[in-house]
Scaffold this motif. Structure first.
Motif, mmCIF file in Angstrom:
data_model
loop_
_atom_site.group_PDB
_atom_site.id
_atom_site.type_symbol
_atom_site.label_atom_id
_atom_site.label_comp_id
_atom_site.label_asym_id
_atom_site.label_seq_id
_atom_site.Cartn_x
_atom_site.Cartn_y
_atom_site.Cartn_z
ATOM 1 N N GLU A 1 3.293 1.801 12.380
ATOM 2 C CA GLU A 1 3.482 1.646 10.848
ATOM 3 C C GLU A 1 2.450 0.852 10.239
ATOM 4 O O GLU A 1 1.959 1.164 8.968
ATOM 5 C CB GLU A 1 5.002 1.338 10.512
ATOM 6 N N ARG A 2 1.973 -0.298 10.851
ATOM 7 C CA ARG A 2 1.341 -1.154 10.114
ATOM 8 C C ARG A 2 -0.041 -0.410 9.828
ATOM 9 O O ARG A 2 -0.816 -0.606 8.844
ATOM 10 C CB ARG A 2 1.283 -2.483 10.851
ATOM 11 N N ILE A 3 -0.674 0.274 11.005
ATOM 12 C CA ILE A 3 -2.042 0.698 10.641
ATOM 13 C C ILE A 3 -2.018 1.790 9.735
ATOM 14 O O ILE A 3 -2.886 1.844 9.040
ATOM 15 C CB ILE A 3 -2.538 1.014 12.014
ATOM 16 N N ALA A 4 -0.849 2.720 9.913
ATOM 17 C CA ALA A 4 -0.759 3.568 8.892
ATOM 18 C C ALA A 4 -0.635 3.149 7.328
ATOM 19 O O ALA A 4 -1.349 3.754 6.431
ATOM 20 C CB ALA A 4 0.382 4.487 9.185
ATOM 21 N N THR A 5 0.091 2.089 7.089
ATOM 22 C CA THR A 5 0.022 1.467 5.919
ATOM 23 C C THR A 5 -1.324 1.039 5.348
ATOM 24 O O THR A 5 -1.788 1.040 4.346
ATOM 25 C CB THR A 5 1.063 0.393 5.497
ATOM 26 N N LEU A 6 -1.971 0.123 6.396
ATOM 27 C CA LEU A 6 -3.185 -0.452 5.999
ATOM 28 C C LEU A 6 -4.372 0.663 5.636
ATOM 29 O O LEU A 6 -5.293 0.510 4.674
ATOM 30 C CB LEU A 6 -3.513 -1.480 6.923
#
Length: 336
Positions: free
Chosen positions: A220-225
């Protein structure tokens, strides 16, 4: 006239990439001009030159964060590089930029990193006149040290992406700027993953305000960034993040420094690694005749310190330990 494979690829770039992309055919060229390859664009050629280099292969035995961890799933400098490459290419594709340029710079960005990660970099910075910066050393690897001293002769845009990936001035191309963001996105998130695997932190340790913005899991963090950069970099000549995501990422980085990067449990052995690098440096400065033959030309042309730094920075963790043991640890008595 029929197009060869490279010319066909260059035509596809003209037809499909963004007007802001750096086209292969518009590269500012190499330090030493060579005949174009009939199959590969200049940036595709640079990808192959990096992947087939000795310094790239050595990355698999260089520390990312944890020194010589016991376990098969911790990152090394090699796996970090591959993750940076994939993140950078995803963003480039989303922005219709040149994925080959991004890949070449991402694969080469850490070729000059020292053994023992940033501990080795800190050690060399203490003993080298003017300090030591791994991004500058990475450029030196591709310009001077690889290929038996001839260098890899990479394109200007790839070299700038390598040099500007960490700090200081921005690369002129959007592709080069993407590599800097991809490096940060990769290392912050995979360092969280490794720290959790090692029991240094737990999911609930990450401040909830950060997770509410970036996500609660690695994916989720990588997708958001990644998504945020694609969404906010569609115009202009700068790669950018939205203010809320940039703020959350900065807070996450600060959390990682406090909880992991300066954690005595995780980093307690780094002082020993730094001392090891400093002792190796001191030994070879006073015994330059012990440097391998390929560094003797550097010794003559560029001086003792330059030759010693190039030799030590190129070592893997295991090789540095091996040389230290040979030089400073007494061998057991053997009866012949």
């Amino acid at each position: 006239m029929a197009l060869n494979t490279r010319e066909y690829t260059e035509r596809l770039e003209r037809e499909t990439l963004s007007p802001r992309a750096c086209l292969s055919e518009h590269s500012r060229g190499r330090l030493v001009e060579i005949e174009p390859c009939p199959m590969r664009t200049c940036f595709q050629r640079d990808i192959d030159r990096v992947v087939h280099s000795k310094s790239f292969r050595r990355l698999k035995h260089k520390t990312q964060v944890f020194l010589q961890p016991e376990g098969d799933h911790y990152r090394t400098r090699m796996t970090h590089t591959l993750e940076v490459c994939r993140i950078a290419r995803t963003m480039a594709r989303g922005l219709r930029l040149n994925e080959d340029l991004v890949e070449a710079a991402a694969l080469g960005h850490d070729l000059g990193h020292t053994p023992f990660g940033h501990a080795g970099e800190r050690a060399l910075s203490r003993v080298v006149d003017g300090g030591f910066v791994h991004a500058e050393q990475s450029l030196r690897v591709v310009d001077r040290l690889e290929n038996d001293g001839a260098g890899l002769n990479l394109c200007y845009e790839v070299r700038r992406g390598i040099l500007c990936h960490s700090a200081g001035e921005r690369a002129e191309t959007l592709e080069g700027q993407l590599v800097r963001f991809a490096d940060k996105i990769a290392y912050i998130n995979h360092d969280i993953d490794d720290a959790m695997r090692g029991g240094i932190i737990f999911p609930t340790d990450i401040p909830v305000g950060i997770s509410q913005v970036l996500g609660y899991t690695h994916g989720e963090r990588i997708a958001t960034l990644v998504g945020d950069i694609i969404e906010n970099s569609g115009e202009g000549d700068i790669i950018r993040q939205s203010e809320p995501v940039a703020k959350a990422m900065a807070e996450l980085k600060a959390f990682m420094f406090q909880a992991v990067y300066f954690n005595p449990l995780a980093k307690g052995e780094e002082g020993k690694a730094e001392d090891m690098i400093c002792q190796l440096f001191d030994y070879y400065i006073h015994h330059t005749d012990k440097l391998p033959s390929e560094y003797q030309d550097i010794l003559v042309r560029e001086g003792e310190q330059r030759a010693v730094v190039d030799y030590i920075a190129g070592m893997t963790d295991t090789y540095a330990v091996q040389k230290f043991e040979q030089l400073f640890i007494p061998m057991g008595w053997m009866v012949k």
